[in-house]
Design a protein around this motif. Sequence first.
Motif, mmCIF file in Angstrom:
data_model
loop_
_atom_site.group_PDB
_atom_site.id
_atom_site.type_symbol
_atom_site.label_atom_id
_atom_site.label_comp_id
_atom_site.label_asym_id
_atom_site.label_seq_id
_atom_site.Cartn_x
_atom_site.Cartn_y
_atom_site.Cartn_z
ATOM 1 N N GLU A 37 -16.166 -23.418 24.864
ATOM 2 C CA GLU A 37 -15.624 -24.370 26.029
ATOM 3 C C GLU A 37 -14.390 -23.941 26.419
ATOM 4 N N TYR A 38 -14.032 -24.217 27.838
ATOM 5 C CA TYR A 38 -12.687 -23.692 28.313
ATOM 6 C C TYR A 38 -12.209 -24.786 29.629
ATOM 7 N N ASN A 63 -1.435 -31.741 21.605
ATOM 8 C CA ASN A 63 -1.024 -30.781 22.004
ATOM 9 C C ASN A 63 -1.753 -29.635 21.685
ATOM 10 N N TRP A 64 -2.984 -28.896 22.642
ATOM 11 C CA TRP A 64 -3.870 -28.122 21.608
ATOM 12 C C TRP A 64 -3.638 -26.558 22.331
ATOM 13 N N PHE A 65 -2.727 -26.477 23.356
ATOM 14 C CA PHE A 65 -2.433 -25.386 23.751
ATOM 15 C C PHE A 65 -1.014 -25.493 24.778
ATOM 16 N N THR A 66 -0.333 -24.401 24.521
ATOM 17 C CA THR A 66 0.859 -24.047 25.528
ATOM 18 C C THR A 66 0.853 -22.864 25.937
ATOM 19 N N GLY A 76 -3.678 -17.932 44.294
ATOM 20 C CA GLY A 76 -5.253 -17.727 44.252
ATOM 21 C C GLY A 76 -5.581 -17.296 43.182
ATOM 22 N N ALA A 77 -5.039 -17.286 41.978
ATOM 23 C CA ALA A 77 -5.614 -16.564 40.629
ATOM 24 C C ALA A 77 -5.856 -17.716 39.757
ATOM 25 N N HIS A 78 -6.559 -17.602 38.719
ATOM 26 C CA HIS A 78 -6.731 -18.514 37.732
ATOM 27 C C HIS A 78 -6.432 -18.103 36.221
ATOM 28 N N ALA A 79 -5.977 -19.255 35.578
ATOM 29 C CA ALA A 79 -5.751 -19.396 34.101
ATOM 30 C C ALA A 79 -6.570 -19.980 33.418
ATOM 31 N N LEU A 80 -7.524 -19.393 32.477
ATOM 32 C CA LEU A 80 -8.545 -19.922 31.804
ATOM 33 C C LEU A 80 -8.157 -19.740 30.400
ATOM 34 N N VAL A 81 -8.249 -21.182 29.647
ATOM 35 C CA VAL A 81 -8.030 -21.243 28.314
ATOM 36 C C VAL A 81 -9.203 -21.672 27.648
ATOM 37 N N MET A 82 -9.843 -20.740 26.544
ATOM 38 C CA MET A 82 -11.094 -20.823 25.756
ATOM 39 C C MET A 82 -10.509 -21.787 24.468
ATOM 40 N N THR A 83 -11.131 -22.546 23.831
ATOM 41 C CA THR A 83 -10.900 -23.414 22.803
ATOM 42 C C THR A 83 -10.710 -22.174 21.589
ATOM 43 N N GLY A 84 -11.741 -21.434 21.483
ATOM 44 C CA GLY A 84 -11.571 -20.332 20.265
ATOM 45 C C GLY A 84 -12.564 -19.413 20.394
ATOM 46 N N VAL A 85 -12.065 -17.977 20.490
ATOM 47 C CA VAL A 85 -13.070 -16.734 20.591
ATOM 48 C C VAL A 85 -13.708 -16.513 19.133
ATOM 49 N N GLN A 86 -14.951 -16.505 19.208
ATOM 50 C CA GLN A 86 -15.758 -16.288 17.944
ATOM 51 C C GLN A 86 -15.622 -14.735 17.487
ATOM 52 N N PRO A 87 -15.880 -14.351 16.050
ATOM 53 C CA PRO A 87 -15.975 -12.901 15.612
ATOM 54 C C PRO A 87 -17.001 -12.259 16.304
ATOM 55 N N GLY A 88 -16.463 -10.952 16.785
ATOM 56 C CA GLY A 88 -17.596 -10.439 17.625
ATOM 57 C C GLY A 88 -17.313 -10.673 18.898
ATOM 58 N N GLY A 89 -16.544 -11.672 19.679
ATOM 59 C CA GLY A 89 -16.344 -11.995 20.998
ATOM 60 C C GLY A 89 -15.129 -11.672 21.534
ATOM 61 N N SER A 90 -14.836 -11.724 22.779
ATOM 62 C CA SER A 90 -13.582 -11.231 23.628
ATOM 63 C C SER A 90 -13.414 -12.222 24.541
ATOM 64 N N LEU A 91 -12.285 -12.453 24.953
ATOM 65 C CA LEU A 91 -11.986 -13.281 26.233
ATOM 66 C C LEU A 91 -12.660 -12.728 27.569
ATOM 67 N N PRO A 92 -13.160 -13.381 28.350
ATOM 68 C CA PRO A 92 -13.657 -12.890 29.518
ATOM 69 C C PRO A 92 -12.572 -12.164 30.333
ATOM 70 N N THR A 93 -13.041 -11.440 31.387
ATOM 71 C CA THR A 93 -12.251 -10.947 32.548
ATOM 72 C C THR A 93 -12.450 -11.428 33.717
ATOM 73 N N GLY A 94 -11.638 -11.392 34.787
ATOM 74 C CA GLY A 94 -11.868 -11.785 36.037
ATOM 75 C C GLY A 94 -11.178 -10.829 37.115
ATOM 76 N N PHE A 101 -6.618 -16.852 28.046
ATOM 77 C CA PHE A 101 -5.884 -17.108 26.696
ATOM 78 C C PHE A 101 -7.123 -17.832 25.695
ATOM 79 N N ASP A 102 -6.966 -17.292 24.500
ATOM 80 C CA ASP A 102 -7.456 -17.964 23.090
ATOM 81 C C ASP A 102 -6.544 -19.020 22.648
ATOM 82 N N ALA A 103 -7.105 -20.293 22.699
ATOM 83 C CA ALA A 103 -6.278 -21.259 21.975
ATOM 84 C C ALA A 103 -6.314 -21.156 20.532
ATOM 85 N N GLY A 104 -7.380 -20.358 19.858
ATOM 86 C CA GLY A 104 -7.527 -20.006 18.565
ATOM 87 C C GLY A 104 -8.112 -21.133 17.708
ATOM 88 N N ARG A 105 -8.799 -22.104 18.237
ATOM 89 C CA ARG A 105 -9.082 -23.151 17.434
ATOM 90 C C ARG A 105 -10.587 -23.009 16.901
#
Length: 420
Positions: A37-38, A63-66, A76-94, A101-105
Motif C-alpha cells: 500500500e502507498y 505518525n507513521w512517516f516523516t 508536477g512531480a510526485h512523492a510516494l511513500v510505501m508502507t514497507g518494502v518486502q525482502p527481494g523488492g525495491s521502491l518503484p521508479t517514476g 520512500f519506504d516507511a519501513g513498516r
Amino acid sequence: MADTLLNGIVINEVLVDPNGALNFDTDGSGSADATDEYVELYNNSAIPIDISGLELWDQGVGNWFTFPPGTVLEPGAHALVMTGVQPGGSLPTGDPGDLFFDAGRGSAVINNGGDNVTVYDPVNDQFIQATFNGDSLDDPTLGSGGYSGFSSTATRSGSGEDFGNDTDGLSLQRDGDGADVFTSDGPTPGTTNVCFSNGTYLATPEGEKPIEQLRVGDLVLTADRGGQPIAWLFTKTWTPIEVAAAPNLAAVLIRKDALGTGLPSRDLRLSQQHRVLVQGAIAQRMFGTDQVLVPAKALLQLSGVVLDFPDQDITYYHIMLERHEIVFSSGLQTESLFLGIQALSSIPEPALAEICRLLDVPLADLGKTKGPVLPARMFAKGKRAIQLIGRHAKNNRALAVSGAPYGQPVAADCSEPVHE
C-alpha cells in the motif's frame, strides 16, 4: 479546488488494498503484500516545494512517516511513500523529479474498510485529509479522542476530500494529477523496463532486421537523422514465472494493424514504459505540439493492445544511439533508449559504467534532462497520456503515423476531431 499544504502539496493517490481480488506488487518482490500500500503526494504548483518534515498520520498508529531533511518536490512531480518494502523488492521508479520512500513498516497502516489519510505540516501547524470507503472525517486534534500526540492547535486546510470507494488492487486517484475528480484505476507508480522485446523488427538502411541480429555499430533508420549507429546494446531475459509474479514486467502486445493499416506491420511487443509516437490535432491542443511520445501502457485502452503474459522466456533489448531518436519498429515510430531515471534503474551498475565511458560523462550526469541525452520529442506522462489516447479512441482518430525515414514525407491525420 484541491486541499493543499505549502501552497501546492495535495494528496494525489492512495493504494488501499494491494492484495485483494486483484493484486498489485508495488515493490516487485514477487507477491502483493499488505505493505505494498502507498500514499502519493503531488506538487500542484509551478515552483519547487520543500516538503522536509511533512508527516503522514493515521488514527491507529499515529505518525507513521516523516519526510527527511532536504526533500524538495519539483513542480508536477510526485512523492510516494510505501508502507514497507518486502525482502527481494525495491521502491518503484517514476518520471524525473518523482520521489519514492519506504516507511519501513512490517504491517499495513491503511484500514481497507475505510480510513483517513492525514498529512501534517508542523511548521505551519496545518493538515490536509482524504477519506475513502465512506469513512467519516476525523478530528486529529482531540487528544485521546483524536490522534495521540497530534497537535491540539492544528487547523485543517480545506474541508477534507472524499476519494470515493476503492477496488482491491486498484488505487484511488485524482482523474488527472491535482484534479478535483476522483476515480479507482490501475496504480500509477513508475515501472523500470524501457525497451523492445525479442521478435521486434527495426528498420535499417538494408531493410528491416530482427532485433536479435543487430550489433553495436550497426545502423538503424531514424526519423530525424537517417541511419545512426547503435552505440550500446543490453539485454535482459525474464521467465514466464518471473513475469507472472511481477506484472510490470509483462510486455504490451500491439497486434498487427491495431493502430492503423501496417501500424504495426506485424505483432509488436514493447515494455510498458517504452514510448510510441502519437501525432495529430489532439496532441497539439493538449500539449502545444503535434508530436508526443506516449508510454506503451497508455495504449491498453485500445482494441488490439493487451498485456502479454508469455508462456516462454521474454528478452528485452535496450538499444542506445548517440542521441535519443525516433526509430521504426515493425513500421511503428517508437523511441530508442532514453537515459531517464526509469531506464537507469533497470540497468546493472557495470553496464551503466560502460555507458559512462561511451558518453564520457560521470554517472551522476546520466538521467538528467539537461545532461548528455535530450528527449527527441515531448513526453506525455501519466494520466494525461491516458487521456490523450482516450480522446483519440472517442473520436475514432488515428494516433500513429506511417513510418518514413529521414528526408521522406510522413502522412498524418491532423484534422480537427469532430466529437471533442
